[in-house]
Design a protein around this motif. Structure first.
Motif, PDB file in Angstrom:
ATOM      1  N   TYR A   1      -2.305   9.432   0.334  1.00  0.00           N
ATOM      2  CA  TYR A   1      -2.698  10.288  -0.786  1.00  0.00           C
ATOM      3  C   TYR A   1      -4.208  10.318  -0.965  1.00  0.00           C
ATOM      4  CZ  TYR A   1       2.223  10.281  -2.194  1.00  0.00           C
ATOM      5  OH  TYR A   1       3.580  10.418  -2.229  1.00  0.00           O
ATOM      6  N   LEU A   2      -4.838   9.143  -0.908  1.00  0.00           N
ATOM      7  CA  LEU A   2      -6.292   9.097  -1.052  1.00  0.00           C
ATOM      8  C   LEU A   2      -6.995   9.825   0.094  1.00  0.00           C
ATOM      9  CD1 LEU A   2      -6.841   5.406  -2.200  1.00  0.00           C
ATOM     10  CD2 LEU A   2      -7.099   7.476  -3.568  1.00  0.00           C
TER      11      LEU A   2
ATOM     12  N   MET B   1      -8.884   3.510   3.780  1.00  0.00           N
ATOM     13  CA  MET B   1      -8.218   3.666   2.487  1.00  0.00           C
ATOM     14  C   MET B   1      -7.141   2.591   2.302  1.00  0.00           C
ATOM     15  SD  MET B   1      -9.682   6.087   0.856  1.00  0.00           S
ATOM     16  CE  MET B   1     -11.197   5.524   1.585  1.00  0.00           C
ATOM     17  N   LYS B   2      -6.471   2.230   3.384  1.00  0.00           N
ATOM     18  CA  LYS B   2      -5.471   1.158   3.288  1.00  0.00           C
ATOM     19  C   LYS B   2      -6.178  -0.165   3.010  1.00  0.00           C
ATOM     20  CE  LYS B   2      -1.260  -0.634   5.237  1.00  0.00           C
ATOM     21  NZ  LYS B   2      -0.179  -0.393   6.180  1.00  0.00           N
TER      22      LYS B   2
ATOM     23  N   VAL C   1      -5.583  -2.661  -0.186  1.00  0.00           N
ATOM     24  CA  VAL C   1      -5.264  -4.085  -0.001  1.00  0.00           C
ATOM     25  C   VAL C   1      -6.309  -4.932  -0.728  1.00  0.00           C
ATOM     26  CG1 VAL C   1      -5.082  -5.951   1.688  1.00  0.00           C
ATOM     27  CG2 VAL C   1      -3.995  -3.750   2.146  1.00  0.00           C
ATOM     28  N   GLY C   2      -7.567  -4.542  -0.666  1.00  0.00           N
ATOM     29  CA  GLY C   2      -8.628  -5.262  -1.373  1.00  0.00           C
ATOM     30  C   GLY C   2      -8.433  -5.242  -2.879  1.00  0.00           C
ATOM     31  N   ILE C   3      -8.043  -4.091  -3.418  1.00  0.00           N
ATOM     32  CA  ILE C   3      -7.781  -3.994  -4.859  1.00  0.00           C
ATOM     33  C   ILE C   3      -6.611  -4.883  -5.240  1.00  0.00           C
ATOM     34  CG2 ILE C   3      -6.939  -2.449  -6.683  1.00  0.00           C
ATOM     35  CD1 ILE C   3      -8.597  -0.214  -5.358  1.00  0.00           C
TER      36      ILE C   3
ATOM     37  N   ALA D   1       0.828  -1.210   0.000  1.00  0.00           N
ATOM     38  CA  ALA D   1       0.000   0.000   0.000  1.00  0.00           C
ATOM     39  C   ALA D   1       0.862   1.261   0.000  1.00  0.00           C
ATOM     40  CB  ALA D   1      -0.933  -0.001   1.200  1.00  0.00           C
ATOM     41  N   ASP D   2       2.003   1.228   0.669  1.00  0.00           N
ATOM     42  CA  ASP D   2       2.952   2.335   0.734  1.00  0.00           C
ATOM     43  C   ASP D   2       2.248   3.657   1.064  1.00  0.00           C
ATOM     44  OD1 ASP D   2       4.970   0.511   0.183  1.00  0.00           O
ATOM     45  OD2 ASP D   2       4.787   0.810  -1.973  1.00  0.00           O
ATOM     46  N   ASP D   3       2.401   4.666   0.210  1.00  0.00           N
ATOM     47  CA  ASP D   3       1.827   5.995   0.481  1.00  0.00           C
ATOM     48  C   ASP D   3       0.442   6.188  -0.117  1.00  0.00           C
ATOM     49  OD1 ASP D   3       4.084   6.755   1.875  1.00  0.00           O
ATOM     50  OD2 ASP D   3       5.051   7.650   0.132  1.00  0.00           O
TER      51      ASP D   3
END
Length: 130
Positions: free
Chosen positions: A62-63, A109-110, A114-116, A56-58
Motif C-alpha cells: 500500500y505504501l 517500505m517493508k 518492521v522498524g516501526i 507487515a502483511d499488505d
C-alpha cells in the motif's frame, strides 16, 4: 505495600525506521534485515534480535503504491509535453519507470514497517525470551 513495575526502556522510533529503510536490523543497524528479496530473517546475524514477530502483511504494498502513484503522476505531467506525439513511447516509459521504482521501494517500505513495529514493541517484539 509497594508495587514495582519493570518499565522497559523506550525504543527510539527514528533510528529504527532509518535502519529499516536501509534494510538493516532495527535494533543494531548492523545485520541484514532480509534473507531474500522480501523474506525477513528470523533473527539478526549481528546482535541476535528476534525479527520473526513482524506483521507487515499488505502495508508495504500500500505504501509503495501510494508513493509510486504520486511520483508517476508528476512524471507523467512533466513528460506529456515532450512525448505528446508518441503515446506508445510515453506509456512504455511510464510503465518501465513505475515497475523499477516499485521493485526498489517495496523492500524499503517493508523495512520501515518492521522498524516501526520493533520500536513500538508491536506483535511480540516487546516480549522477553523465555
Amino acid at each position: 505495600m509497594t508495587t514495582q513495575t519493570h518499565a522497559e526502556p523506550e525504543r527510539e522510533l527514528k533510528p529504527a525506521v532509518l535502519r529499516g529503510l536501509k534494510s538493516r536490523c532495527p535494533h543494531c543497524g548492523e545485520g541484514k534485515l532480509f534473507s531474500r528479496y522480501l523474506k525477513v530473517r528470523d533473527c539478526c546475524s549481528a546482535c541476535g534480535e528476534e525479527l520473526y514477530h513482524h506483521r507487515a502483511d499488505d502495508g508495504p504494498a500500500y505504501l509503495t503504491i501510494l508513493i509510486v502513484a504520486h511520483v508517476m503522476g508528476f512524471v507523467m505531467h512533466a513528460s506529456f509535453g515532450y512525448l505528446k506525439d508518441d503515446p506508445l513511447t510515453l506509456a512504455l516509459l511510464l510503465c518501465a519507470m513505475a515497475t523499477v521504482l516499485s521493485l526498489l521501494m517495496l523492500p524499503r517500505m517493508k523495512g520501515l514497517l518492521v522498524g516501526i513495529q520493533w520500536a513500538k514493541r508491536m506483535h511480540g517484539f516487546g516480549r522477553k525470551p523465555a
